[in-house]
Scaffold this motif. Structure first.
Motif, PDB file in Angstrom:
ATOM      1  N   ALA A  64     -11.080  16.661   8.924  1.00  0.00           N
ATOM      2  CA  ALA A  64     -11.358  16.310   7.522  1.00  0.00           C
ATOM      3  C   ALA A  64     -10.053  16.001   6.788  1.00  0.00           C
ATOM      4  O   ALA A  64      -9.978  15.034   6.009  1.00  0.00           O
ATOM      5  N   ALA A  65      -9.029  16.804   7.025  1.00  0.00           N
ATOM      6  CA  ALA A  65      -7.734  16.567   6.385  1.00  0.00           C
ATOM      7  C   ALA A  65      -7.141  15.239   6.848  1.00  0.00           C
ATOM      8  O   ALA A  65      -6.577  14.482   6.051  1.00  0.00           O
ATOM      9  N   ARG A  66      -7.298  14.928   8.136  1.00  0.00           N
ATOM     10  CA  ARG A  66      -6.783  13.662   8.658  1.00  0.00           C
ATOM     11  C   ARG A  66      -7.516  12.487   8.023  1.00  0.00           C
ATOM     12  O   ARG A  66      -6.898  11.506   7.607  1.00  0.00           O
ATOM     13  N   ARG A  67      -8.851  12.592   7.937  1.00  0.00           N
ATOM     14  CA  ARG A  67      -9.627  11.509   7.309  1.00  0.00           C
ATOM     15  C   ARG A  67      -9.222  11.337   5.845  1.00  0.00           C
ATOM     16  O   ARG A  67      -9.095  10.214   5.354  1.00  0.00           O
ATOM     17  N   GLU A  68      -9.046  12.464   5.145  1.00  0.00           N
ATOM     18  CA  GLU A  68      -8.646  12.404   3.746  1.00  0.00           C
ATOM     19  C   GLU A  68      -7.277  11.750   3.607  1.00  0.00           C
ATOM     20  O   GLU A  68      -7.064  10.914   2.715  1.00  0.00           O
ATOM     21  N   ALA A  69      -6.351  12.111   4.502  1.00  0.00           N
ATOM     22  CA  ALA A  69      -5.011  11.520   4.458  1.00  0.00           C
ATOM     23  C   ALA A  69      -5.076  10.027   4.756  1.00  0.00           C
ATOM     24  O   ALA A  69      -4.395   9.219   4.114  1.00  0.00           O
ATOM     25  N   GLU A  70      -5.930   9.639   5.721  1.00  0.00           N
ATOM     26  CA  GLU A  70      -6.083   8.217   6.038  1.00  0.00           C
ATOM     27  C   GLU A  70      -6.665   7.464   4.843  1.00  0.00           C
ATOM     28  O   GLU A  70      -6.220   6.361   4.521  1.00  0.00           O
ATOM     29  N   ALA A  71      -7.682   8.057   4.195  1.00  0.00           N
ATOM     30  CA  ALA A  71      -8.287   7.413   3.030  1.00  0.00           C
ATOM     31  C   ALA A  71      -7.262   7.283   1.905  1.00  0.00           C
ATOM     32  O   ALA A  71      -7.181   6.237   1.235  1.00  0.00           O
ATOM     33  N   LYS A  72      -6.471   8.330   1.698  1.00  0.00           N
ATOM     34  CA  LYS A  72      -5.446   8.308   0.657  1.00  0.00           C
ATOM     35  C   LYS A  72      -4.396   7.244   0.973  1.00  0.00           C
ATOM     36  O   LYS A  72      -3.982   6.486   0.083  1.00  0.00           O
ATOM     37  N   ALA A  73      -3.982   7.173   2.239  1.00  0.00           N
ATOM     38  CA  ALA A  73      -2.990   6.166   2.635  1.00  0.00           C
ATOM     39  C   ALA A  73      -3.554   4.753   2.463  1.00  0.00           C
ATOM     40  O   ALA A  73      -2.850   3.845   2.007  1.00  0.00           O
ATOM     41  N   ALA A  74      -4.833   4.569   2.809  1.00  0.00           N
ATOM     42  CA  ALA A  74      -5.457   3.261   2.646  1.00  0.00           C
ATOM     43  C   ALA A  74      -5.533   2.885   1.165  1.00  0.00           C
ATOM     44  O   ALA A  74      -5.273   1.731   0.789  1.00  0.00           O
ATOM     45  N   ALA A  75      -5.879   3.861   0.318  1.00  0.00           N
ATOM     46  CA  ALA A  75      -5.947   3.594  -1.118  1.00  0.00           C
ATOM     47  C   ALA A  75      -4.561   3.249  -1.663  1.00  0.00           C
ATOM     48  O   ALA A  75      -4.411   2.322  -2.478  1.00  0.00           O
ATOM     49  N   GLU A  76      -3.548   3.976  -1.207  1.00  0.00           N
ATOM     50  CA  GLU A  76      -2.182   3.684  -1.655  1.00  0.00           C
ATOM     51  C   GLU A  76      -1.747   2.306  -1.190  1.00  0.00           C
ATOM     52  O   GLU A  76      -1.125   1.548  -1.942  1.00  0.00           O
ATOM     53  N   ALA A  77      -2.085   1.936   0.043  1.00  0.00           N
ATOM     54  CA  ALA A  77      -1.730   0.616   0.560  1.00  0.00           C
ATOM     55  C   ALA A  77      -2.445  -0.473  -0.236  1.00  0.00           C
ATOM     56  O   ALA A  77      -1.845  -1.513  -0.565  1.00  0.00           O
ATOM     57  N   GLN A  78      -3.696  -0.220  -0.556  1.00  0.00           N
ATOM     58  CA  GLN A  78      -4.455  -1.200  -1.336  1.00  0.00           C
ATOM     59  C   GLN A  78      -3.852  -1.325  -2.738  1.00  0.00           C
ATOM     60  O   GLN A  78      -3.738  -2.439  -3.273  1.00  0.00           O
ATOM     61  N   ALA A  79      -3.457  -0.200  -3.326  1.00  0.00           N
ATOM     62  CA  ALA A  79      -2.850  -0.234  -4.655  1.00  0.00           C
ATOM     63  C   ALA A  79      -1.516  -0.982  -4.600  1.00  0.00           C
ATOM     64  O   ALA A  79      -1.219  -1.804  -5.489  1.00  0.00           O
ATOM     65  N   ARG A  80      -0.720  -0.726  -3.557  1.00  0.00           N
ATOM     66  CA  ARG A  80       0.555  -1.449  -3.411  1.00  0.00           C
ATOM     67  C   ARG A  80       0.317  -2.945  -3.242  1.00  0.00           C
ATOM     68  O   ARG A  80       1.032  -3.771  -3.818  1.00  0.00           O
ATOM     69  N   GLU A  81      -0.685  -3.289  -2.452  1.00  0.00           N
ATOM     70  CA  GLU A  81      -0.997  -4.702  -2.219  1.00  0.00           C
ATOM     71  C   GLU A  81      -1.451  -5.366  -3.519  1.00  0.00           C
ATOM     72  O   GLU A  81      -1.030  -6.481  -3.833  1.00  0.00           O
ATOM     73  N   ALA A  82      -2.303  -4.655  -4.292  1.00  0.00           N
ATOM     74  CA  ALA A  82      -2.761  -5.206  -5.567  1.00  0.00           C
ATOM     75  C   ALA A  82      -1.575  -5.361  -6.514  1.00  0.00           C
ATOM     76  O   ALA A  82      -1.465  -6.378  -7.224  1.00  0.00           O
ATOM     77  N   GLU A  83      -0.685  -4.396  -6.546  1.00  0.00           N
ATOM     78  CA  GLU A  83       0.510  -4.460  -7.394  1.00  0.00           C
ATOM     79  C   GLU A  83       1.391  -5.638  -6.979  1.00  0.00           C
ATOM     80  O   GLU A  83       1.904  -6.377  -7.830  1.00  0.00           O
ATOM     81  N   GLU A  84       1.546  -5.816  -5.678  1.00  0.00           N
ATOM     82  CA  GLU A  84       2.352  -6.933  -5.161  1.00  0.00           C
ATOM     83  C   GLU A  84       1.720  -8.275  -5.532  1.00  0.00           C
ATOM     84  O   GLU A  84       2.407  -9.202  -5.966  1.00  0.00           O
ATOM     85  N   ASN A  85       0.387  -8.346  -5.391  1.00  0.00           N
ATOM     86  CA  ASN A  85      -0.311  -9.587  -5.764  1.00  0.00           C
ATOM     87  C   ASN A  85      -0.159  -9.865  -7.263  1.00  0.00           C
ATOM     88  O   ASN A  85       0.024 -11.025  -7.683  1.00  0.00           O
ATOM     89  N   GLU A  86      -0.241  -8.802  -8.058  1.00  0.00           N
ATOM     90  CA  GLU A  86      -0.088  -8.956  -9.513  1.00  0.00           C
ATOM     91  C   GLU A  86       1.326  -9.426  -9.844  1.00  0.00           C
ATOM     92  O   GLU A  86       1.518 -10.312 -10.688  1.00  0.00           O
ATOM     93  N   ARG A  87       2.324  -8.869  -9.169  1.00  0.00           N
ATOM     94  CA  ARG A  87       3.707  -9.277  -9.406  1.00  0.00           C
ATOM     95  C   ARG A  87       3.902 -10.741  -9.009  1.00  0.00           C
ATOM     96  O   ARG A  87       4.522 -11.517  -9.750  1.00  0.00           O
ATOM     97  N   ILE A  88       3.341 -11.117  -7.874  1.00  0.00           N
ATOM     98  CA  ILE A  88       3.445 -12.518  -7.437  1.00  0.00           C
ATOM     99  C   ILE A  88       2.770 -13.435  -8.451  1.00  0.00           C
ATOM    100  O   ILE A  88       3.300 -14.497  -8.809  1.00  0.00           O
ATOM    101  N   ALA A  89       1.582 -13.019  -8.945  1.00  0.00           N
ATOM    102  CA  ALA A  89       0.882 -13.834  -9.947  1.00  0.00           C
ATOM    103  C   ALA A  89       1.718 -13.957 -11.220  1.00  0.00           C
ATOM    104  O   ALA A  89       1.795 -15.049 -11.826  1.00  0.00           O
ATOM    105  N   ARG A  90       2.374 -12.843 -11.655  1.00  0.00           N
ATOM    106  CA  ARG A  90       3.245 -12.899 -12.842  1.00  0.00           C
ATOM    107  C   ARG A  90       4.409 -13.849 -12.626  1.00  0.00           C
ATOM    108  O   ARG A  90       4.751 -14.646 -13.510  1.00  0.00           O
ATOM    109  N   VAL A  91       5.024 -13.770 -11.438  1.00  0.00           N
ATOM    110  CA  VAL A  91       6.158 -14.650 -11.139  1.00  0.00           C
ATOM    111  C   VAL A  91       5.709 -16.108 -11.166  1.00  0.00           C
ATOM    112  O   VAL A  91       6.385 -16.980 -11.752  1.00  0.00           O
ATOM    113  N   LEU A  92       4.570 -16.388 -10.552  1.00  0.00           N
ATOM    114  CA  LEU A  92       4.057 -17.765 -10.547  1.00  0.00           C
ATOM    115  C   LEU A  92       3.718 -18.226 -11.962  1.00  0.00           C
ATOM    116  O   LEU A  92       3.999 -19.383 -12.339  1.00  0.00           O
TER     117      LEU A  92
END
Length: 142
Positions: free
Chosen positions: A83-111
């Motif tokens: 359960a802890a491993r699944r939770e950590a994986e879900a948290k890591a996936a959410a963080e990666a998705q948030a980083r990706e969204a932030e990166e996309n937003e930054r790219i959109a701002r630059v463009l």
């Protein structure tokens, strides 16, 4: 100093005969199977064997209980770790998705900033051309 004297054959034969006679006497004086002392000794041995069997059975039961308890604890621990491993994986996936969204937003701002700078530059260029009042040949104002 004592001198070692080897036994001769007659002494050895007499000693062997005496040993055989002693064994025979011991065998003859042995109590019979229906003697109360023999029966008491047999009963005592039987009681000891029964007690030993009970102790072994109890020891086996305790061992089985311990193994079952350890297996249950191990299963619970593994479930918790899973359960802890699944939770950590879900948290890591959410963080990666948030980083990706932030990166996309930054790219959109630059463009968007690049597009706004280009639009300002084009507007300045068009204004400069409009001030001059003439357009060079082959150039059409936008």
């Amino acid at each position: 100093m004592a001198i070692y004297r080897e036994k001769d054959i007659f002494e050895r034969r007499n000693a062997a005969n005496e040993a055989k006679r002693a064994l025979l006497e011991r065998f003859k004086t042995r109590p019979a199977a229906d003697d109360p002392a023999v029966l008491a000794r047999q009963a005592e041995r039987k009681a000891i064997l029964e007690a030993r069997a009970k102790r072994e059975a109890e020891k086996q039961r305790l061992k089985q209980e311990r193994l079952a308890r350890e297996a249950a604890e191990r299963a619970a621990r593994e479930a918790t770790e899973e359960a802890a491993r699944r939770e950590a994986e879900a948290k890591a996936a959410a963080e990666a998705q948030a980083r990706e969204a932030e990166e996309n937003e930054r790219i959109a701002r630059v463009l968007a900033d690049d597009a706004a700078r280009k639009a300002k530059r084009d507007a300045r260029y068009a204004a400069r051309k409009a001030r001059v009042g003439r357009t060079p040949p082959g150039f059409t104002a936008r």
